[in-house]
Design a protein around this motif. Structure first.
Motif, PDB file in Angstrom:
ATOM      1  N   LEU A   1       0.847  -1.188   0.000  1.00 53.85           N
ATOM      2  CA  LEU A   1       0.000   0.000   0.000  1.00 53.85           C
ATOM      3  C   LEU A   1       0.883   1.238   0.000  1.00 53.85           C
ATOM      4  CD1 LEU A   1      -2.816   1.342   0.291  1.00 53.85           C
ATOM      5  CD2 LEU A   1      -2.499   1.182   2.778  1.00 53.85           C
ATOM      6  N   PHE A   2       0.633   2.140  -0.948  1.00 53.41           N
ATOM      7  CA  PHE A   2       1.376   3.399  -1.031  1.00 53.41           C
ATOM      8  C   PHE A   2       0.385   4.547  -0.895  1.00 53.41           C
ATOM      9  CE2 PHE A   2       2.998   7.077  -3.335  1.00 53.41           C
ATOM     10  CZ  PHE A   2       4.296   7.174  -2.854  1.00 53.41           C
ATOM     11  N   ILE A   3       0.703   5.497  -0.031  1.00 55.21           N
ATOM     12  CA  ILE A   3      -0.171   6.648   0.194  1.00 55.21           C
ATOM     13  C   ILE A   3       0.388   7.856  -0.545  1.00 55.21           C
ATOM     14  CG2 ILE A   3      -1.334   8.086   1.904  1.00 55.21           C
ATOM     15  CD1 ILE A   3      -1.961   5.123   2.182  1.00 55.21           C
ATOM     16  N   GLY A   4      -0.439   8.480  -1.366  1.00 54.01           N
ATOM     17  CA  GLY A   4      -0.029   9.676  -2.091  1.00 54.01           C
ATOM     18  C   GLY A   4       0.138  10.864  -1.158  1.00 54.01           C
ATOM     19  N   ALA A   5       0.500  11.996  -1.743  1.00 54.54           N
ATOM     20  CA  ALA A   5       0.781  13.179  -0.925  1.00 54.54           C
ATOM     21  C   ALA A   5      -0.004  14.402  -1.381  1.00 54.54           C
ATOM     22  CB  ALA A   5       2.282  13.474  -0.936  1.00 54.54           C
ATOM     23  N   GLY A   6      -1.120  14.172  -2.073  1.00 50.56           N
ATOM     24  CA  GLY A   6      -1.982  15.285  -2.441  1.00 50.56           C
ATOM     25  C   GLY A   6      -1.688  15.858  -3.807  1.00 50.56           C
ATOM     26  N   ALA A   7      -2.164  15.185  -4.867  1.00 50.59           N
ATOM     27  CA  ALA A   7      -2.009  15.688  -6.234  1.00 50.59           C
ATOM     28  C   ALA A   7      -3.057  15.012  -7.111  1.00 50.59           C
ATOM     29  CB  ALA A   7      -0.607  15.415  -6.774  1.00 50.59           C
ATOM     30  N   TYR A   8      -4.048  15.768  -7.555  1.00 46.03           N
ATOM     31  CA  TYR A   8      -5.117  15.216  -8.392  1.00 46.03           C
ATOM     32  C   TYR A   8      -4.564  14.571  -9.655  1.00 46.03           C
ATOM     33  CZ  TYR A   8      -9.131  15.158 -11.592  1.00 46.03           C
ATOM     34  OH  TYR A   8     -10.094  14.774 -12.499  1.00 46.03           O
ATOM     35  N   ILE A   9      -3.519  15.157 -10.224  1.00 47.25           N
ATOM     36  CA  ILE A   9      -2.979  14.672 -11.489  1.00 47.25           C
ATOM     37  C   ILE A   9      -2.475  13.242 -11.373  1.00 47.25           C
ATOM     38  CG2 ILE A   9      -0.640  15.533 -11.082  1.00 47.25           C
ATOM     39  CD1 ILE A   9      -2.565  15.475 -14.457  1.00 47.25           C
ATOM     40  N   CYS A  10      -2.182  12.787 -10.157  1.00 47.49           N
ATOM     41  CA  CYS A  10      -1.681  11.422  -9.990  1.00 47.49           C
ATOM     42  C   CYS A  10      -2.758  10.369 -10.226  1.00 47.49           C
ATOM     43  CB  CYS A  10      -1.046  11.248  -8.611  1.00 47.49           C
ATOM     44  SG  CYS A  10       0.540  12.112  -8.454  1.00 47.49           S
ATOM     45  N   GLY A  11      -3.983  10.795 -10.511  1.00 50.27           N
ATOM     46  CA  GLY A  11      -4.986   9.861 -10.985  1.00 50.27           C
ATOM     47  C   GLY A  11      -4.738   9.449 -12.427  1.00 50.27           C
ATOM     48  N   GLU A  12      -3.937  10.232 -13.160  1.00 47.53           N
ATOM     49  CA  GLU A  12      -3.517   9.863 -14.516  1.00 47.53           C
ATOM     50  C   GLU A  12      -2.442   8.794 -14.384  1.00 47.53           C
ATOM     51  OE1 GLU A  12      -1.550   9.658 -18.274  1.00 47.53           O
ATOM     52  OE2 GLU A  12      -0.575  10.283 -16.403  1.00 47.53           O
ATOM     53  N   GLU A  13      -2.556   7.704 -15.152  1.00 48.99           N
ATOM     54  CA  GLU A  13      -1.760   6.513 -14.860  1.00 48.99           C
ATOM     55  C   GLU A  13      -0.257   6.725 -14.930  1.00 48.99           C
ATOM     56  OE1 GLU A  13      -2.826   3.348 -17.489  1.00 48.99           O
ATOM     57  OE2 GLU A  13      -2.306   4.427 -19.312  1.00 48.99           O
ATOM     58  N   THR A  14       0.238   7.512 -15.870  1.00 51.50           N
ATOM     59  CA  THR A  14       1.692   7.685 -15.942  1.00 51.50           C
ATOM     60  C   THR A  14       2.192   8.629 -14.854  1.00 51.50           C
ATOM     61  OG1 THR A  14       1.594   9.514 -17.551  1.00 51.50           O
ATOM     62  CG2 THR A  14       1.657   7.267 -18.430  1.00 51.50           C
ATOM     63  N   SER A  15       1.381   9.616 -14.493  1.00 52.03           N
ATOM     64  CA  SER A  15       1.725  10.480 -13.363  1.00 52.03           C
ATOM     65  C   SER A  15       1.774   9.662 -12.081  1.00 52.03           C
ATOM     66  CB  SER A  15       0.695  11.605 -13.242  1.00 52.03           C
ATOM     67  OG  SER A  15       0.901  12.365 -12.076  1.00 52.03           O
ATOM     68  N   LEU A  16       0.820   8.754 -11.933  1.00 52.47           N
ATOM     69  CA  LEU A  16       0.791   7.870 -10.768  1.00 52.47           C
ATOM     70  C   LEU A  16       2.058   7.027 -10.690  1.00 52.47           C
ATOM     71  CD1 LEU A  16      -2.216   5.720  -9.604  1.00 52.47           C
ATOM     72  CD2 LEU A  16       0.001   4.660  -9.949  1.00 52.47           C
ATOM     73  N   LEU A  17       2.497   6.485 -11.823  1.00 57.44           N
ATOM     74  CA  LEU A  17       3.696   5.643 -11.822  1.00 57.44           C
ATOM     75  C   LEU A  17       4.933   6.450 -11.448  1.00 57.44           C
ATOM     76  CD1 LEU A  17       3.018   3.499 -15.022  1.00 57.44           C
ATOM     77  CD2 LEU A  17       2.754   2.800 -12.640  1.00 57.44           C
ATOM     78  N   GLU A  18       5.025   7.678 -11.943  1.00 53.89           N
ATOM     79  CA  GLU A  18       6.139   8.544 -11.558  1.00 53.89           C
ATOM     80  C   GLU A  18       6.131   8.781 -10.050  1.00 53.89           C
ATOM     81  OE1 GLU A  18       8.659  10.510 -13.655  1.00 53.89           O
ATOM     82  OE2 GLU A  18       8.242   8.560 -14.566  1.00 53.89           O
TER      83      GLU A  18
END
Length: 558
Positions: free
Chosen positions: A307-324
């Motif tokens: 489980l990885f918790i993001g840090a607040g960025a809507y754009i990370c819902g886009e799959e390549t942004s999420l992978l970065e």
């Protein structure tokens, strides 16, 4: 003050450890100091410039001491439809500060947040980790002096609960009960038969694009690489959507099983769930569920999930942004090709799917792809957890087969507007979705029918507005939201959103003219055709639909 080296040391060898370490610093001491950034740079052997880049990109990574009490008010569309702007204005008046400011004594701060996942009970606010729901201007004093009550999001009973059948009816962490209900009976199924069932089911991605799932699966399965990954996109940030949150909190083993089945079919040995930080309850439940699944042998050395918790960025819902982001970097989108199915996480073949897509898999494998296809209409197969919110008497999640007309759905399950005023507009598919007029409410809820009128199903969010809504303001907000959430990589999105917001503000202040609308149209065309991802490419949809379907709001002839 805490020793930063001790706080961040456990994350050194973790996937995405830089971001997790920075989040840990915020959780431990409230903000990130310069000395903390130096410690992170040293531990991960990266430059301080890279660390500063991370801190500046993610909204959760504060660099200033926080106020004693932070009131974060949701400003997204579902809460707009129920009065968040009035609530915000009242709070600003009571505290004598503007949104984004702190009181002189640093006792209170007001901050904007964009969707807390409790859209059916808006307006909402977050205070000290507690989500407060069903708010109004009258609740301003209680927000300042205490915490109002929180109402649970309702899952509406229907006869078609394939995916949400157990949600709200069971203990989500009772592994024995899940297994007694047939859970994890699909794991031994051969990879070839799983791929065949997914293909015959017609399952499409439920995250927004509606892309046929079997094509992704087959592409990853066909790659010869030894190391493959499966990544669950649980960064559910669209206004009006909360299905992912409900299923993760209410039936987490279903997601784990879906990922395990998919991993076996495509040859992945490692999985990740990328969860948005705004869902702390889901994080706690998933953490415990993963531990139980390992203890019970459902996860093991053959396939395991982190489980990885993001840090607040809507754009990370886009799959390549999420992978970065999962690699511990800024969530800057990647140009495609190569597709993630070929070169994804750490350059390896990666199957990226939304939560609901993966949770659909166990039912399909147990009951057969053809049985799943019998639900729905045409190529819109199966069921969809439609999420109804905004100005309705009764919001909630309704799992139904595709095909019910939009207006019939709103009337049957929403019970009319909360305000008692007529429905004027409905936004379907999140902040990048089209605004539809009353004349379009007869459109069936299918991918094909929505596409035919320039709209989309998206993640299944349906936000209702009454006749007090100002569509110029909604168009302005669409550009402003893109400006706020853009990763900044491509010029059409980064600059186009700013110019669009400025144009809409000019129209608000000085009126609409033919020349201004030509500029808006040209700008939207550039953003749509030349943006690198759908953040900039789809922002024109709410703008152009507002102008097309509600010309009177822009001072144009009906």
């Amino acid at each position: 003050m805490n020793n930063p080296a001790a706080i961040i040391a456990p994350y050194r060898d973790q996937t995405g450890g830089t971001i997790s370490a920075l989040r840990a610093l915020v959780l431990a001491q409230g903000y990130i100091r310069d000395v903390d950034q130096q410690a992170v740079a040293e531990l991960f052997n990266i430059s301080q410039a890279e660390v500063r880049g991370l801190v500046s990109f993610y909204s959760d990574l504060r660099t200033n001491p926080p106020a004693n009490k932070i009131i974060q008010v949701c400003q997204a569309e579902a809460c707009q439809a129920t009065g968040c702007r009035s609530l915000t204005a009242t709070l600003e008046n009571r505290l004598d500060i503007a949104m984004g400011e702190s009181t002189p004594d640093n006792e209170f701060a007001l901050e904007s947040v964009y969707c807390l996942g409790h859209c059916a009970n808006g307006p909402t606010a977050l205070i000290d980790g507690t989500v407060c729901t069903n708010l109004s201007s009258a609740d301003a004093d209680s927000l300042i002096n205490g915490n109002p009550d929180t109402a649970p999001t309702e899952i509406v009973e229907t006869n078609n609960r394939l995916i949400f059948n157990r949600c709200g009816r069971v203990n989500p962490l009772d592994f024995d009960a899940y297994r007694a209900d047939g859970g994890f009976s699909t794991v031994p199924t051969s990879a070839e038969s799983v791929l065949a069932e997914i293909r015959s089911s017609g399952l499409r991605g439920r995250g927004g694009a509606g892309f046929p799932a079997h094509i992704k699966w087959q592409t990853v399965a066909d790659q010869p690489k030894n190391q493959k990954y499966i990544v669950c996109n649980a960064d559910e940030g669209d206004s009006g959507t909360f299905a992912d949150r409900l299923i993760m909190e209410g039936d987490p083993f279903l997601l784990i099983e879906g990922m395990a089945v998919a991993a076996g079919a495509v040859g992945a040995s490692k999985g990740f769930i990328y969860l948005r930080s705004e869902y702390p309850e889901a994080a706690g439940i998933l953490t415990e569920a993963l531990q139980i699944a390992r203890r019970e042998g459902a996860l093991n050395e053959i396939f395991d999930i982190e489980l990885f918790i993001g840090a607040g960025a809507y754009i990370c819902g886009e799959e390549t942004s999420l992978l970065e982001s999962l690699e511990g970097k800024r969530g800057i989108i990647r140009a495609k090709p190569p597709l993630p199915a070929i070169e994804g996480l750490f350059g390896k073949p990666t199957l990226v799917h939304n939560v609901i897509t993966l949770c659909s898999v166990p039912w399909i494998i147990k009951n057969g792809g053809e049985a799943y296809r019998r639900f729905g209409v045409g190529d819109s197969t199966g069921t969809m957890p439609f999420q109804l919110s905004g100005n309705v008497k009764r919001g909630g999640l309704v799992e139904l087969p595709f095909g019910m007309p939009l207006g019939e759905f709103i009337d049957a399950y929403g019970g009319g507007t909360r305000s008692g005023r007529p429905v004027k507009a409905v936004q379907v598919g999140g902040p990048l979705g089209a605004y539809l007029s009353r004349e379009q409410l007869g459109t069936p809820l299918t991918y094909e029918a929505m596409a035919a009128i320039g709209a989309g199903i998206g993640h299944g969010g349906i936000v209702v507005f009454d006749d007090t809504v100002d569509l110029i303001e909604q168009a302005r907000y669409a550009f402003a939201f893109c400006e706020h959430e853009s990763c900044g990589k491509c010029t059409p999105c980064r600059i186009g959103s700013v110019r669009g917001r400025e144009l809409m503000e000019d129209i608000q202040e000085n009126g609409c003219t033919k020349e201004k609308l030509i500029l808006v149209k040209d700008l939207c065309e550039v953003m749509e055709k030349t943006s690198l991802c759908q953040m900039g490419g789809m922002t024109p949809i709410p703008v152009e639909s507002a102008i097309q379907h509600f010309p009177g709001d822009f001072g144009l002839e009906q």
